[in-house]
Design an enzyme around this catalytic site. Structure first.
Site, short mmCIF file in Angstrom:
data_model
loop_
_atom_site.label_atom_id
_atom_site.label_comp_id
_atom_site.label_asym_id
_atom_site.label_seq_id
_atom_site.Cartn_x
_atom_site.Cartn_y
_atom_site.Cartn_z
N HIS A 199 55.10 -27.65 7.73
CA HIS A 199 54.50 -26.42 7.23
C HIS A 199 55.47 -25.72 6.28
O HIS A 199 56.63 -25.51 6.60
CB HIS A 199 54.17 -25.51 8.41
CG HIS A 199 53.59 -24.19 8.02
ND1 HIS A 199 52.29 -24.05 7.61
CD2 HIS A 199 54.12 -22.94 7.99
CE1 HIS A 199 52.04 -22.78 7.35
NE2 HIS A 199 53.15 -22.07 7.57
N GLU A 232 51.49 -30.10 9.61
CA GLU A 232 51.48 -28.65 9.78
C GLU A 232 51.93 -28.21 11.18
O GLU A 232 52.47 -27.12 11.34
CB GLU A 232 50.06 -28.11 9.53
CG GLU A 232 49.58 -28.21 8.09
CD GLU A 232 50.22 -27.17 7.19
OE1 GLU A 232 51.03 -26.36 7.67
OE2 GLU A 232 49.89 -27.17 5.99
N SER A 249 50.46 -20.11 3.83
CA SER A 249 50.52 -19.81 5.26
C SER A 249 49.71 -18.54 5.56
O SER A 249 48.51 -18.49 5.27
CB SER A 249 51.98 -19.68 5.70
OG SER A 249 52.08 -19.58 7.10
#
Length: 556
Positions: A478, A364, A238
């Protein structure tokens, strides 16, 4: 399904290689000498841990909103048995809309973002995990992890323990040293204050400089732990992965010997513009703290009591605000660390010539679209896109991007994200559509662009995680891929192979082909059997091309 992926298999193994000593009994604490100091760590008999080691001076007082300063030489005896405090984290209101399934709520609350206490500005510390008994001279490869927000939270709470990586590496006969580096976080002002005032001071991107300083510390000291400073791989997820990408782009692409490879999960060179794009958030911060009347507002912010400044920062739009991934505090072009937009730096060839891996989760954008579920019509969606992600686009050019974007990401819920879930998970008529757009804009399209520009110039691999696809509303959300990397699991083994050999392949793993523009292939991670397959990176080409062109011309 979710519970099974959280399961952690801990296998005790003794490495018979001569570079490792016999694991110490629990009662014998490991020690390491750095400069004139002795650091005393902790061991479980399999992994030695040296925790909370400061790698720079505290960025407090006059050093707040300045680049990190190296430590003075160490002296004395230091206890390194507990993690240091987290860097300040912006208060978050988690997006938990009514009707969201309990499994999805559980994942968001317990597996993505956890509150870490204590937090403190004096937070520039790192943690070193080694195979038990590792001596200087072992020359083990090093994986350096940039930690922020959720990833750091889960490392500090033990869910994603670097010891798991080290233990698995010993089992494979490919031992590694794991170093996690804390830094002033990406999505908060302490690390990424942005304005004309910051630019005029020749500052900015403090968090990226923190990471650079941590990598310099590794070069100086890792040999004392048995590590090889010439064999460092930087790894992040991330914000951490975006940081890894930007470390590859800075300094004209010269890594200065700080790393020899890079591994990115859910993060590539992101579509950000000039540091002055954060001016309105800086002005709000100045106003909120009473610094507006100061002749030097930056110095005024520097001298504020921490609680006063932190309370004002908490009022900035966070990652789960309505504006979502158009974040208030981002890495931006400061003229020093980033001399141009990340996409332009890639086009200019300002990229470290090292092998790299970059990959994404399939869905995501779902997590970041829960804050936008009041967008229920195409008209509202169009207004949101033009005002939020296209605010710098001249009105005369809006249709050049908006029309093809809406066509490439149609209102048909069966084509939205979570992908391949038919008409399920449609929290609103536009939720899955917006989730597809946001996930591609910030994650998938930049990843593909990076690979297309670099795969013919350096060794590259890419992956796609489709695991946890059945998670309601979120799908392969995500950060869900972290559950595979902090195994031991197949992804863990690929990572360890890459850190050791600059190639993720080995053992009896499915052969992971290098990425190329002629054959853009992905290692795809699946639920069930088969758990892995090779697929083509050819999905949503039209939409990602539109988003990439938008990003290059009009970064956020």
């Amino acid at each position: 399904m979710l519970r099974s992926w959280r399961t952690r298999l801990i296998v005790l193994a003794i490495c018979c290689d001569s570079i490792l000593a016999t694991p110490s009994p629990r009662s014998l604490a490991p020690t390491v000498v750095l400069d004139q100091a002795t650091f005393v760590g902790v061991t479980d008999g399999v992994t030695d841990k040296f925790l909370g080691v400061p790698f720079a001076q505290p960025p407090t007082g006059d050093l707040r909103f300045r680049l990190p300063q190296p430590n003075d030489p160490y002296n004395g005896t230091h206890t390194a048995t507990a993690f240091g405090p987290s860097c300040p984290q912006q208060a978050l209101t988690l997006p938990l809309p009514s009707g969201l399934a309990s499994d999805a709520i559980d994942f968001i609350v317990n597996s993505v973002f956890q509150v870490v206490t204590p937090s403190n500005e004096d937070c520039l510390t790192l943690n070193v995990f080694t195979p038990a008994g590792t001596r200087p001279g072992a020359n083990l490869p090093v994986v350096a992890v940039t930690c922020t927000l959720g990833t750091l939270s889960l490392i500090l709470t033990g869910s994603y323990d670097g010891g798991v990586i080290v233990q698995r590496s010993v089992e494979l006969g490919e031992p590694v040293i794991y170093v996690s580096v804390n830094y002033r976080c990406r999505t908060i002002a302490f690390g990424f204050l942005a304005s004309q005032e910051v630019k005029d001071a020749g500052l900015g991107n403090f968090g990226l400089w923190d990471q650079r300083q941590g990598l310099k510390w590794i070069q100086k000291y890792i040999a004392a732990f048995g590590g090889d400073p010439t064999r460092v791989t930087i790894w992040g997820e991330s914000a951490g992965a975006i940081s890894v990408a930007l470390q590859m782009l800075t300094n004209g692409g010269n890594p200065e010997g700080l790393f020899r490879a890079a591994f990115m999960e859910s993060g590539s060179p992101i579509p950000v513009g000039d540091i002055t794009n954060g001016q309105k958030y800086y002005d709000d911060l100045v106003s909120e703290t009473g610094c507006a009347g100061s002749a030097d507002t930056l110095e005024c912010l520097r001298q504020l009591p921490f609680d006063t400044l932190n309370a004002a920062v908490d009022k900035s739009p966070g990652i789960f605000a309505f504006q979502s991934l158009n974040l208030a505090w981002l890495p931006r072009v400061d003229g020093v660390f980033l001399t141009d937009t990340p996409q332009n730096l890639v086009l200019q060839g300002s990229v470290a010539d090292v092998p790299f891996v970059t990959g994404d989760c399939d869905d995501e954008g779902t997590l970041f679209s829960l804050s936008n579920i009041n967008i229920t019509t195409q008209s509202e969606l169009a207004d949101y896109l033009t005002s939020n992600y296209m605010s710098s686009v001249p009105e005369s050019l809006n249709s050049e991007f908006l029309t093809p974007m809406l066509e490439a990401y149609p209102a048909d819920v069966t084509q939205g994200s979570p992908f391949n879930t038919s008409d399920l998970n449609a929290l609103t008529p536009e939720y899955k559509r917006l989730a597809a757009m946001q996930g591609d804009l910030v994650f998938q399209a930049p990843r593909r662009f990076f690979l297309q520009q670099r795969s013919d110039k350096q060794s590259t691999w890419s992956f796609l995680s489709k695991r946890l696809k059945a998670l309601p509303a979120l799908g392969s959300v995500h950060s869900s891929d972290l559950l595979s990397f902090y195994g031991p699991a197949d992804a863990t083994d690929y990572l360890i192979n890459f850190v050791n050999n600059l190639d993720p392949n080995g053992q009896s793993l499915l052969k992971w082909p290098q990425y190329s523009t002629e054959a853009p292939q992905l290692l795809t991670m699946l639920d069930g059997i088969p758990a892995l397959e090779i697929t083509s990176d050819t999905y949503r080409v039209e939409g990602m091309n539109v988003l990439t062109n938008l990003s290059i011309q009009f970064p956020i």
